[in-house]
Design a protein around this motif. Structure first.
Motif, PDB file in Angstrom:
ATOM      1  N   ARG A 170       0.864  -1.178   0.000  1.00 19.45           N
ATOM      2  CA  ARG A 170       0.000   0.000   0.000  1.00 19.45           C
ATOM      3  C   ARG A 170       0.908   1.237   0.000  1.00 19.45           C
ATOM      4  O   ARG A 170       1.792   1.367   0.846  1.00 19.45           O
ATOM      5  CB  ARG A 170      -0.918  -0.013   1.204  1.00 19.45           C
ATOM      6  CG  ARG A 170      -1.997   1.064   1.121  1.00 19.45           C
ATOM      7  CD  ARG A 170      -2.926   0.989   2.280  1.00 19.45           C
ATOM      8  NE  ARG A 170      -3.835  -0.136   2.092  1.00 19.45           N
ATOM      9  CZ  ARG A 170      -5.019  -0.220   2.662  1.00 19.45           C
ATOM     10  NH1 ARG A 170      -5.445   0.725   3.468  1.00 19.45           N
ATOM     11  NH2 ARG A 170      -5.800  -1.251   2.438  1.00 19.45           N
ATOM     12  N   THR A 193       0.699   9.334  -1.376  1.00 25.79           N
ATOM     13  CA  THR A 193      -0.760   9.423  -1.347  1.00 25.79           C
ATOM     14  C   THR A 193      -1.332   9.408  -2.763  1.00 25.79           C
ATOM     15  O   THR A 193      -0.754   9.988  -3.683  1.00 25.79           O
ATOM     16  CB  THR A 193      -1.223  10.687  -0.604  1.00 25.79           C
ATOM     17  OG1 THR A 193      -0.658  11.831  -1.242  1.00 25.79           O
ATOM     18  CG2 THR A 193      -0.796  10.653   0.849  1.00 25.79           C
ATOM     19  N   PRO A 194      -2.482   8.759  -2.937  1.00 26.05           N
ATOM     20  CA  PRO A 194      -3.092   8.652  -4.265  1.00 26.05           C
ATOM     21  C   PRO A 194      -3.738   9.962  -4.714  1.00 26.05           C
ATOM     22  O   PRO A 194      -4.125  10.783  -3.874  1.00 26.05           O
ATOM     23  CB  PRO A 194      -4.151   7.564  -4.075  1.00 26.05           C
ATOM     24  CG  PRO A 194      -4.521   7.644  -2.635  1.00 26.05           C
ATOM     25  CD  PRO A 194      -3.263   8.051  -1.914  1.00 26.05           C
ATOM     26  N   PHE A 212      -4.100   1.429  -4.222  1.00 25.15           N
ATOM     27  CA  PHE A 212      -2.999   2.272  -4.682  1.00 25.15           C
ATOM     28  C   PHE A 212      -1.717   1.759  -4.047  1.00 25.15           C
ATOM     29  O   PHE A 212      -1.563   1.794  -2.831  1.00 25.15           O
ATOM     30  CB  PHE A 212      -3.272   3.730  -4.308  1.00 25.15           C
ATOM     31  CG  PHE A 212      -2.362   4.699  -4.981  1.00 25.15           C
ATOM     32  CD1 PHE A 212      -2.431   4.913  -6.346  1.00 25.15           C
ATOM     33  CD2 PHE A 212      -1.426   5.410  -4.248  1.00 25.15           C
ATOM     34  CE1 PHE A 212      -1.595   5.813  -6.971  1.00 25.15           C
ATOM     35  CE2 PHE A 212      -0.585   6.307  -4.860  1.00 25.15           C
ATOM     36  CZ  PHE A 212      -0.667   6.517  -6.227  1.00 25.15           C
ATOM     37  N   GLN A 213      -0.795   1.244  -4.883  1.00 25.40           N
ATOM     38  CA  GLN A 213       0.366   0.524  -4.393  1.00 25.40           C
ATOM     39  C   GLN A 213       1.674   1.069  -4.955  1.00 25.40           C
ATOM     40  O   GLN A 213       1.681   1.693  -6.014  1.00 25.40           O
ATOM     41  CB  GLN A 213       0.247  -0.947  -4.780  1.00 25.40           C
ATOM     42  CG  GLN A 213      -1.004  -1.591  -4.225  1.00 25.40           C
ATOM     43  CD  GLN A 213      -1.219  -2.930  -4.848  1.00 25.40           C
ATOM     44  OE1 GLN A 213      -0.482  -3.872  -4.551  1.00 25.40           O
ATOM     45  NE2 GLN A 213      -2.203  -3.038  -5.730  1.00 25.40           N
ATOM     46  N   SER A 266       0.579   4.254   0.809  1.00 30.55           N
ATOM     47  CA  SER A 266       0.556   5.125   1.988  1.00 30.55           C
ATOM     48  C   SER A 266       1.572   4.687   3.046  1.00 30.55           C
ATOM     49  O   SER A 266       2.056   5.519   3.816  1.00 30.55           O
ATOM     50  CB  SER A 266      -0.847   5.191   2.587  1.00 30.55           C
ATOM     51  OG  SER A 266      -1.266   3.910   3.009  1.00 30.55           O
ATOM     52  N   PRO A 275      -8.477   9.871  -2.947  1.00 30.70           N
ATOM     53  CA  PRO A 275      -8.465   9.124  -1.680  1.00 30.70           C
ATOM     54  C   PRO A 275      -9.245   7.804  -1.733  1.00 30.70           C
ATOM     55  O   PRO A 275      -8.930   6.874  -0.988  1.00 30.70           O
ATOM     56  CB  PRO A 275      -9.102  10.096  -0.684  1.00 30.70           C
ATOM     57  CG  PRO A 275      -8.930  11.443  -1.280  1.00 30.70           C
ATOM     58  CD  PRO A 275      -8.946  11.239  -2.777  1.00 30.70           C
ATOM     59  N   LYS A 276     -10.222   7.682  -2.627  1.00 30.00           N
ATOM     60  CA  LYS A 276     -10.993   6.443  -2.744  1.00 30.00           C
ATOM     61  C   LYS A 276     -10.130   5.276  -3.251  1.00 30.00           C
ATOM     62  O   LYS A 276     -10.520   4.122  -3.140  1.00 30.00           O
ATOM     63  CB  LYS A 276     -12.196   6.645  -3.672  1.00 30.00           C
ATOM     64  CG  LYS A 276     -13.246   7.595  -3.103  1.00 30.00           C
ATOM     65  CD  LYS A 276     -14.415   7.741  -4.039  1.00 30.00           C
ATOM     66  CE  LYS A 276     -14.018   8.724  -5.123  1.00 30.00           C
ATOM     67  NZ  LYS A 276     -15.072   9.186  -5.983  1.00 30.00           N
ATOM     68  N   TRP A 277      -8.974   5.581  -3.820  1.00 26.97           N
ATOM     69  CA  TRP A 277      -8.089   4.546  -4.365  1.00 26.97           C
ATOM     70  C   TRP A 277      -7.211   3.896  -3.304  1.00 26.97           C
ATOM     71  O   TRP A 277      -6.511   2.921  -3.596  1.00 26.97           O
ATOM     72  CB  TRP A 277      -7.178   5.130  -5.426  1.00 26.97           C
ATOM     73  CG  TRP A 277      -7.839   5.702  -6.630  1.00 26.97           C
ATOM     74  CD1 TRP A 277      -9.162   5.683  -6.954  1.00 26.97           C
ATOM     75  CD2 TRP A 277      -7.183   6.393  -7.683  1.00 26.97           C
ATOM     76  NE1 TRP A 277      -9.376   6.324  -8.147  1.00 26.97           N
ATOM     77  CE2 TRP A 277      -8.159   6.775  -8.620  1.00 26.97           C
ATOM     78  CE3 TRP A 277      -5.862   6.740  -7.930  1.00 26.97           C
ATOM     79  CZ2 TRP A 277      -7.869   7.463  -9.779  1.00 26.97           C
ATOM     80  CZ3 TRP A 277      -5.559   7.436  -9.088  1.00 26.97           C
ATOM     81  CH2 TRP A 277      -6.553   7.793 -10.009  1.00 26.97           C
ATOM     82  N   GLU A 278      -7.200   4.439  -2.099  1.00 23.59           N
ATOM     83  CA  GLU A 278      -6.243   4.061  -1.053  1.00 23.59           C
ATOM     84  C   GLU A 278      -5.967   2.553  -0.980  1.00 23.59           C
ATOM     85  O   GLU A 278      -4.818   2.130  -0.968  1.00 23.59           O
ATOM     86  CB  GLU A 278      -6.744   4.560   0.307  1.00 23.59           C
ATOM     87  CG  GLU A 278      -5.887   4.165   1.475  1.00 23.59           C
ATOM     88  CD  GLU A 278      -4.551   4.887   1.539  1.00 23.59           C
ATOM     89  OE1 GLU A 278      -3.606   4.294   2.094  1.00 23.59           O
ATOM     90  OE2 GLU A 278      -4.432   6.010   1.030  1.00 23.59           O
ATOM     91  N   GLU A 279      -6.995   1.736  -0.939  1.00 19.52           N
ATOM     92  CA  GLU A 279      -6.814   0.292  -0.758  1.00 19.52           C
ATOM     93  C   GLU A 279      -6.057  -0.370  -1.908  1.00 19.52           C
ATOM     94  O   GLU A 279      -5.336  -1.346  -1.712  1.00 19.52           O
ATOM     95  CB  GLU A 279      -8.185  -0.376  -0.595  1.00 19.52           C
ATOM     96  CG  GLU A 279      -8.102  -1.864  -0.350  1.00 19.52           C
ATOM     97  CD  GLU A 279      -9.473  -2.501  -0.241  1.00 19.52           C
ATOM     98  OE1 GLU A 279      -9.534  -3.739  -0.342  1.00 19.52           O
ATOM     99  OE2 GLU A 279     -10.470  -1.789  -0.050  1.00 19.52           O
TER     100      GLU A 279
END
Length: 172
Positions: free
Chosen positions: A130, A137-138, A147-148, A132, A141-145
């Motif tokens: 991940r 940061t993506p 976004f690698q 983060s 923010p909805k991509w967080e899970e």
């Protein structure tokens, strides 16, 4: 199977790979196919990181990396994607071969970070975590899970902050 750099002659086949690999419904061209064309037209694709998988003379897979920014740095990170494999060649190691090769090439170029949006279950096997956890940061923010990022030899802790893909990603 051979993994090699994409050539201009491969462009129609690369478009077809992404069109078929990401097809969600008949008659609708998925965004991944024109995205590669737009990235290329903008000059955002890094030639040494645009690779094709060739089997029996046919392009069966493609991956590319494009210029990106993390924080204020425009040289340390790249965005990976799309990665596509023709459906008839999926689950045969083509995608894995493309990933290992593009990561090795990015490392050889001295890059510090490869970033993507995708399945943690799939990309985790290539060392992606991940983003983060690395301070990246993506754009959304909805991509967080999903976004690698994957660190390479050239990575420094200063390679952190907001990530920005090449402009073509915003137009799709």
């Amino acid at each position: 199977m051979l993994i090699r750099r994409e050539t201009p002659a491969d462009r129609p086949a690369v478009h077809a790979v992404h069109r078929e690999a990401f097809r969600r419904e008949p008659g609708v061209i998925p965004v991944e196919a024109p995205l590669v064309d737009e990235l290329r037209a903008d000059g955002a694709v890094i030639g040494a990181l645009s690779l094709v998988a060739v089997h029996d003379g046919e392009v069966v897979g493609h991956v590319c990396c494009s210029r990106a920014r993390v924080g204020d740095d425009r040289t340390a990170a790249v965005g990976l994607g799309p990665l596509g494999v023709l459906p008839s060649h999926q689950a045969r190691g083509v995608g894995s071969a493309l990933m290992h090769t593009v990561l090795g090439a990015a490392d050889a170029l001295g890059l510090g970070l490869v970033v993507l949006l995708g399945s943690p279950a799939y990309y985790g096997r290539f060392g992606f975590v991940r983003a983060s956890t690395l301070g990246v940061t993506p754009p959304d923010p909805k991509w967080e899970e999903h976004f690698q990022a994957r660190t390479l030899t050239g990575h420094q802790s200063a390679h952190a902050g907001a990530f920005e893909y090449a402009p073509a990603f915003s137009r799709i």
